[in-house]
Enzyme design. Structure first.
Site, PDB file in Angstrom:
ATOM      1  N   PHE A 200       0.777  -1.090  -0.047  1.00  0.00           N
ATOM      2  CA  PHE A 200       0.157   0.017  -0.047  1.00  0.00           C
ATOM      3  C   PHE A 200       0.890   1.233  -0.030  1.00  0.00           C
ATOM      4  CE2 PHE A 200      -2.477  -3.546   1.950  1.00  0.00           C
ATOM      5  CZ  PHE A 200      -3.540  -3.330   1.306  1.00  0.00           C
TER       6      PHE A 200
ATOM      7  N   VAL B 146       2.564  -1.774   4.379  1.00  0.00           N
ATOM      8  CA  VAL B 146       2.195  -0.383   4.298  1.00  0.00           C
ATOM      9  C   VAL B 146       3.498   0.470   4.255  1.00  0.00           C
ATOM     10  CG1 VAL B 146       1.014   1.482   5.323  1.00  0.00           C
ATOM     11  CG2 VAL B 146       0.187  -0.927   5.466  1.00  0.00           C
ATOM     12  N   CYS B 147       3.510   1.185   3.229  1.00  0.00           N
ATOM     13  CA  CYS B 147       4.783   2.128   2.969  1.00  0.00           C
ATOM     14  C   CYS B 147       4.935   3.200   4.384  1.00  0.00           C
ATOM     15  CB  CYS B 147       4.923   3.006   1.877  1.00  0.00           C
ATOM     16  SG  CYS B 147       6.093   4.106   1.727  1.00  0.00           S
ATOM     17  N   VAL B 148       6.060   2.913   5.215  1.00  0.00           N
ATOM     18  CA  VAL B 148       5.857   3.558   6.435  1.00  0.00           C
ATOM     19  C   VAL B 148       6.013   5.156   6.129  1.00  0.00           C
ATOM     20  CG1 VAL B 148       8.323   3.422   6.918  1.00  0.00           C
ATOM     21  CG2 VAL B 148       7.279   3.732   8.535  1.00  0.00           C
TER      22      VAL B 148
ATOM     23  N   GLY C 200       2.405   6.145   5.079  1.00  0.00           N
ATOM     24  CA  GLY C 200       1.772   6.254   6.283  1.00  0.00           C
ATOM     25  C   GLY C 200       1.836   7.090   7.402  1.00  0.00           C
TER      26      GLY C 200
END
Lengths: 131, 97, 128
Positions: A40, A78-80, A83
């Site tokens: 994501f 999830v791309c930190v 995010g």
């Protein structure tokens, strides 16, 4: 059997993209292939929100993703960086940034973009679902 | 050989021009989501130059938009299972938006 | 300037297509982020600027007024990451009344058929 990675840029409910990605993932599994990774990125990170509470007569996208993970062992990454900018943080990141709450829980994992690069190199297919 | 996916209406004229510019012989273009509107028999989408059998419309997306029966007869109707089959056939895919 | 020999050969580099202009959305920024990280992991990366993506390269962009970082400082880092193949669509330039003289970095300009060949030559691509 092919291994698939999906890249999801689409925010849940705003556009059709998240649901398309889920329906595609389920169809991939039904044809005997594996959806190994969903990554994501951008507004797609909102798919990982624990706090999602759609009306009961609508698809619960968060639950559908979790079901995909439970039935197919799909990793939900999830791309930190994307995010954190958008308020999608797990317990560890909330602590690190001194935030009172967190909004991401397993099976969703916060990871770096390197995991996307890795997924592209490792899996047979990469399909992007745009907003 | 590449599977191209497009999810925008043909009102995004520049996008459609860029897709057509990027397509090579043997590629396939699948219209999904709002991209299905480009499958109407009458459309602004510049798809006329693409060979028969190289453009498809995602059936569920077209059906939900009331487009079945209004689509250009040269287009293939592809369901979600067929979408996966296309990704089996084409090792590479590109999503245009 | 086109390196047509390069176009014809099969290519392991990741091709990242940038189609969005700077500032108004983060498509460009987050696309370049993927390019830089991919290069940092040792994989070759090439960029194709198509459509409004050519505005990314327009000279004299600033950051101050908007309170945003902008993407031109990121573009200046490409060389440091060994991302040196920058392709630009001739159509995109012409339609916007631009030439390579208006751009901040040296690029190779591609005609329509060369763009199709570039795509065909790359085993993996991403569009932002």
């Amino acid at each position: 059997m092919l291994s698939y990675a999906l890249l999801v840029h689409a925010a849940p409910y705003s556009t059709q993209g998240s649901l398309s990605a889920l329906r595609f993932a389920e169809a991939v599994v039904a044809r005997g292939h594996a959806v190994k990774t969903v990554f994501f990125y951008r507004d797609g990170v909102h798919n990982a929100s624990t706090l999602m509470a759609p009306p009961q007569d609508e698809v619960h996208l968060g639950e559908r993703w979790r079901r995909l993970h439970a039935t197919s062992q799909t990793e939900l990454l999830v791309c930190v960086a994307a995010g954190l900018r958008r308020g999608l943080v797990n317990q560890a990141e909330a602590k690190r940034h001194d935030l009172a709450m967190h909004s991401v829980e397993p099976p969703f994992e916060l990871t770096g973009l390197g995991q996307l690069v890795d997924a592209m190199l490792t899996h047979d297919r990469l399909i992007t679902f745009a907003p | 050989m590449t599977l191209h996916l497009i999810n925008r209406t043909p009102d995004n004229r520049g996008l459609f021009d860029d897709v057509v510019e990027a397509i090579s012989e043997g590629d396939y273009l699948l219209l999904i989501e709002d991209g299905c509107y480009a499958g109407l028999a009458q459309t602004r989408a510049p798809l006329g130059s693409l060979p028969r059998g190289s453009v498809g419309v995602l059936k569920e997306d077209a059906e939900s938009r009331g487009l079945l029966g209004r689509l250009d007869e040269r287009l293939e109707l592809v369901d979600m299972d067929g979408f996966v089959t296309l990704t089996e056939r084409f090792p590479k895919s590109l999503s245009w938006f | 300037m086109t390196d047509s020999h390069h176009l014809a050969t099969c290519n392991d580099a990741l091709l990242i297509v940038l189609r969005h202009p700077p500032h108004g959305s983060s498509w460009l920024r987050e696309g370049i982020d993927v390019a830089l990280v991919t290069a940092a992991f040792g994989r070759e990366v090439e960029l194709l600027f198509q459509g409004d993506g050519v505005f990314a390269l327009l000279e004299n962009q600033t950051t101050g007024a908007l309170g945003q970082k902008g993407t031109h400082p990121q573009l200046m880092m490409l060389e440091m990451y060994d991302i040196e193949r920058l392709w630009v669509s001739r159509t995109a330039l012409t339609e916007r009344g631009l030439t390579t003289d208006d751009l901040m970095l040296p690029v190779s300009v591609l005609d329509s058929d060369e763009i199709a060949a570039l795509h065909a030559a790359h085993a993996s691509s991403l569009i932002f």
